[in-house]
Design a protein around this motif. Structure first.
Motif, short mmCIF file in Angstrom:
data_model
loop_
_atom_site.label_atom_id
_atom_site.label_comp_id
_atom_site.label_asym_id
_atom_site.label_seq_id
_atom_site.Cartn_x
_atom_site.Cartn_y
_atom_site.Cartn_z
N SER A 332 20.34 -3.68 34.51
CA SER A 332 19.99 -2.43 35.20
C SER A 332 18.54 -2.41 35.64
CB SER A 332 20.26 -1.24 34.27
OG SER A 332 19.54 -1.37 33.05
N SER A 333 17.68 -3.18 34.96
CA SER A 333 16.25 -3.18 35.32
C SER A 333 15.99 -3.84 36.67
CB SER A 333 15.45 -3.91 34.23
OG SER A 333 15.87 -5.25 34.12
N HIS A 334 16.97 -4.57 37.22
CA HIS A 334 16.78 -5.25 38.49
C HIS A 334 17.31 -4.44 39.68
CE1 HIS A 334 16.45 -8.62 35.62
NE2 HIS A 334 15.62 -9.13 36.51
N GLY A 335 17.80 -3.26 39.41
CA GLY A 335 18.25 -2.39 40.49
C GLY A 335 19.66 -2.69 40.95
N PRO A 336 20.26 -1.76 41.69
CA PRO A 336 21.67 -1.92 42.09
C PRO A 336 21.89 -3.02 43.11
CG PRO A 336 20.69 0.03 43.11
CD PRO A 336 19.69 -0.49 42.14
N ARG A 337 20.92 -3.33 43.95
CA ARG A 337 21.14 -4.33 44.99
C ARG A 337 21.47 -5.69 44.39
NH1 ARG A 337 16.49 -3.18 49.65
NH2 ARG A 337 17.19 -1.06 50.19
N ARG A 338 20.73 -6.07 43.35
CA ARG A 338 20.99 -7.37 42.70
C ARG A 338 22.41 -7.37 42.10
NH1 ARG A 338 17.49 -10.87 39.81
NH2 ARG A 338 15.83 -10.13 41.20
N CYS A 339 22.79 -6.26 41.51
CA CYS A 339 24.11 -6.16 40.92
C CYS A 339 25.20 -6.25 41.99
CB CYS A 339 24.24 -4.86 40.13
SG CYS A 339 25.75 -4.73 39.16
N TYR A 340 25.00 -5.53 43.10
CA TYR A 340 25.98 -5.58 44.20
C TYR A 340 26.09 -7.01 44.75
CZ TYR A 340 25.77 -0.47 44.25
OH TYR A 340 25.81 0.86 43.91
N ALA A 341 24.95 -7.69 44.89
CA ALA A 341 24.97 -9.06 45.39
C ALA A 341 25.74 -9.97 44.44
CB ALA A 341 23.54 -9.57 45.58
N PHE A 342 25.54 -9.78 43.13
CA PHE A 342 26.23 -10.60 42.14
C PHE A 342 27.75 -10.43 42.25
CE2 PHE A 342 28.16 -10.89 37.89
CZ PHE A 342 27.88 -12.19 37.57
N TRP A 343 28.20 -9.17 42.33
CA TRP A 343 29.65 -8.95 42.37
C TRP A 343 30.24 -9.34 43.72
CZ3 TRP A 343 31.94 -9.12 38.13
CH2 TRP A 343 31.38 -8.56 36.98
N PHE A 344 29.46 -9.21 44.79
CA PHE A 344 29.94 -9.70 46.09
C PHE A 344 30.13 -11.21 46.06
CE2 PHE A 344 28.84 -11.73 50.13
CZ PHE A 344 29.86 -11.25 50.94
N LEU A 345 29.16 -11.93 45.50
CA LEU A 345 29.27 -13.39 45.40
C LEU A 345 30.40 -13.79 44.45
CD1 LEU A 345 25.48 -14.31 45.27
CD2 LEU A 345 27.05 -14.65 47.20
N THR A 346 30.63 -12.96 43.44
CA THR A 346 31.75 -13.24 42.53
C THR A 346 33.08 -13.12 43.27
OG1 THR A 346 30.54 -12.45 40.59
CG2 THR A 346 32.93 -12.47 40.44
N MET A 347 33.26 -12.06 44.05
CA MET A 347 34.50 -11.90 44.81
C MET A 347 34.67 -13.01 45.84
SD MET A 347 35.84 -9.40 43.31
CE MET A 347 37.26 -9.27 44.39
N LEU A 348 33.57 -13.41 46.48
CA LEU A 348 33.63 -14.52 47.42
C LEU A 348 34.06 -15.79 46.70
CD1 LEU A 348 33.11 -15.70 50.25
CD2 LEU A 348 30.71 -16.00 49.57
N GLY A 349 33.52 -16.01 45.51
CA GLY A 349 33.89 -17.19 44.74
C GLY A 349 35.35 -17.17 44.32
N ILE A 350 35.88 -16.01 43.95
CA ILE A 350 37.29 -15.92 43.58
C ILE A 350 38.17 -16.29 44.78
CG2 ILE A 350 39.12 -14.29 42.95
CD1 ILE A 350 37.05 -12.84 41.22
N PHE A 351 37.80 -15.83 45.96
CA PHE A 351 38.55 -16.20 47.17
C PHE A 351 38.51 -17.70 47.40
CE2 PHE A 351 38.29 -17.17 51.74
CZ PHE A 351 39.59 -16.84 52.11
N ILE A 352 37.32 -18.31 47.23
CA ILE A 352 37.18 -19.75 47.45
C ILE A 352 38.01 -20.53 46.43
CG2 ILE A 352 35.53 -21.67 47.27
CD1 ILE A 352 33.45 -19.78 48.54
N GLN A 353 37.96 -20.13 45.15
CA GLN A 353 38.76 -20.84 44.14
C GLN A 353 40.24 -20.63 44.34
OE1 GLN A 353 36.79 -22.85 42.88
NE2 GLN A 353 34.95 -21.67 43.30
N SER A 354 40.65 -19.49 44.89
CA SER A 354 42.07 -19.28 45.18
C SER A 354 42.56 -20.26 46.24
CB SER A 354 42.33 -17.83 45.62
OG SER A 354 41.76 -17.58 46.89
N LEU A 355 41.67 -20.61 47.18
CA LEU A 355 42.03 -21.66 48.14
C LEU A 355 42.16 -23.00 47.43
CD1 LEU A 355 39.62 -20.80 51.12
CD2 LEU A 355 42.06 -20.31 50.95
N GLY A 356 41.29 -23.24 46.45
CA GLY A 356 41.31 -24.51 45.74
C GLY A 356 42.54 -24.71 44.89
N ILE A 357 43.09 -23.62 44.34
CA ILE A 357 44.27 -23.77 43.48
C ILE A 357 45.57 -23.54 44.22
CG2 ILE A 357 42.90 -23.01 41.49
CD1 ILE A 357 44.38 -20.35 41.57
N ALA A 358 45.51 -23.15 45.48
CA ALA A 358 46.74 -22.89 46.23
C ALA A 358 47.52 -24.17 46.49
CB ALA A 358 46.42 -22.20 47.56
#
Length: 445
Positions: A332-358
């Motif tokens: 929380s000390s790093h502000g919401p933008r860092r947190c939003y970026a982390f979860w956006f990159l996480t969702m992007l990574g889940i999409f990429i790995q779903s291509l890898g396991i398809a």
């Protein structure tokens, strides 16, 4: 401490259910693991511990696989119409699914031991397990997954020793280091840096407290290297040799459009910033002593990209260590933008790995080679890289032919047993995730 153990158990249960549900229906087969499978087969079926099977990097993979090989034998005996060899090879992949789930739990404990908050540690463990190459490689029988677990355990034990100064923690560190070499011989490169680190310790405990860990690491290493050397007169497994300098591989790991570690693990885009912010923390030195030598070694290797594989295969054991510092950059000390970026990159990574396991990456690469694509094109050009290629092939493939684990099993072997296993696994994963969401507030380590 009790909160950490409870959270680690829930993380393990979530990923054990998730990884096993997503295990591919195609029997596992990779060249690297084939020798380990043959040695296990020789030990179990013929009682030969020293057959003429040339292992590539370490003997322990074959020994750890024995219980799962036996499980595959039992399953094959109870399903006469099945392919026994295929089931046993698939059991080898199930083993990696379990070990990867344990590694996610240890990653959470590592983040806590490094000093991160409970919520941040949990979030990093979940994000790494779902959005990095840990997910697709939990479906294959490479020895990268056992090495990944042992490397994470090694840094965790070192961090515990720094904090508590107890002999048992350094003993376990030595044990993990020796076992690690038993899976991947190149991790011997960690020993010089760790030895220097040991001699620089200024704890009040007598230096003699460190000897049990040193002897454990040295003894296990001597056994493994001695086995390799006595059988074949050397240590084998590093095909194509090494480049004069490591810069080609290091450049490729960062910037190549087909094999960059950041393309296949998007959350690591935050790592350089977090490392700079954390440069004065206690874990900074041991972290670099473990990550730095291996990055240079794999960069030096002519086969730095890992050959036929999803992403930069050789870096898979480093993924949890690369992800752990992120727990210090999403609070929380790093502000919401860092947190939003982390979860956006996480969702992007889940999409990429779903291509890898398809679909099996071997099938995807085979299609490219039949079209005249070369390995250099696959490594450096985006249209032929794994992500773009899988996206194109998945779009052209009927959904019923995609290999999303248990669903594919049911389409191939329609059975109420498979549905029951899928339901139990799904409920277990959902329950564990629900319990994780209602976790307590941050508590001391």
């Amino acid at each position: 401490m009790k909160a950490n153990s409870r959270q680690a158990l829930l993380i393990f249960l979530f990923f054990a259910a998730t990884y096993l549900l997503l295990q591919g229906a195609k029997p596992g087969y990779t060249v690297d693991a084939n020798a380990a499978y043959q040695l296990t087969q020789s030990i179990v079926d013929r009682g030969e511990m020293f057959p003429q099977v040339r292992l590539k990097q370490g003997v322990l993979h074959a020994l750890v696989f024995i219980p799962f090989y036996t499980l595959g034998d039992w399953l094959a005996a109870n399903h006469p119409d099945s392919d026994p060899d295929g089931i046993r090879r698939r059991a080898m992949c199930w083993m990696n699914g379990i070990l990867a789930a344990i590694c996610c739990a240890v990653l959470f404990l590592l983040c806590r031991e490094m000093g991160a908050g409970l919520a941040a540690s949990r979030n990093v463990a979940l994000a790494a397990g779902l959005s990095t190459m840990m997910l697709p490689y939990s479906r294959y029988e490479y020895n990268k997954i056992p090495a990944m677990l042992l490397l994470t355990l090694l840094l965790w034990s070192i961090c515990r020793y720094r904090r508590l100064g107890q002999r048992k923690d350094f003993l376990f560190a030595g044990l993990w280091a020796g076992l690690l070499v038993g899976f991947r011989l190149e991790f011997l490169l960690l020993f010089p840096g760790l030895i220097v680190w040991v001699f620089r310790q200024k704890k009040s405990a007598a230096f003699s407290d460190l000897w049990p860990g040193i002897l454990a690491a040295g003894g296990l290493t001597a056994l493994v290297v001695g086995y390799q050397w006595s059988r074949w007169g050397g240590v084998a497994g590093y095909e194509l040799g090494f480049n004069p300098l490591p810069f080609e591989g290091l450049y490729g790991f960062i910037f190549s459009l087909g094999k960059s570690v950041f393309l296949y693990n998007p959350i690591l885009l935050l790592l350089p910033l977090v490392l700079w912010e954390s440069r004065r923390r206690d874990w900074w030195g041991p972290w670099w002593l473990m990550v730095g030598p291996m990055l240079v070694f794999y960069g030096w290797w002519s086969n730095w990209w890992g050959g036929w594989a999803w992403g930069p295969r050789h870096l898979v054991p480093l993924i949890p260590l690369l992800a752990a510092p992120l727990a210090f950059g999403i609070g929380s000390s790093h502000g919401p933008r860092r947190c939003y970026a982390f979860w956006f990159l996480t969702m992007l990574g889940i999409f990429i790995q779903s291509l890898g396991i398809a679909m099996d990456f071997n099938d995807g690469i085979s299609q490219l080679y039949r079209q005249g694509v070369t390995e250099n094109m696959l490594v450096y050009l985006w249209p032929f890289g794994g992500i773009a290629n899988h996206a194109r092939l998945v779009a052209q493939t009927p959904a019923a032919l995609l290999d999303f684990g248990i669903l594919r099993y049911f389409l191939v072997y329609a059975s109420t047993r498979i549905l029951a296993v899928a339901l139990v696994g799904f409920l277990l994963a959902a329950l564990a995730l629900l319990k994780l969401r209602v976790s307590c507030e941050d508590t001391p380590i």
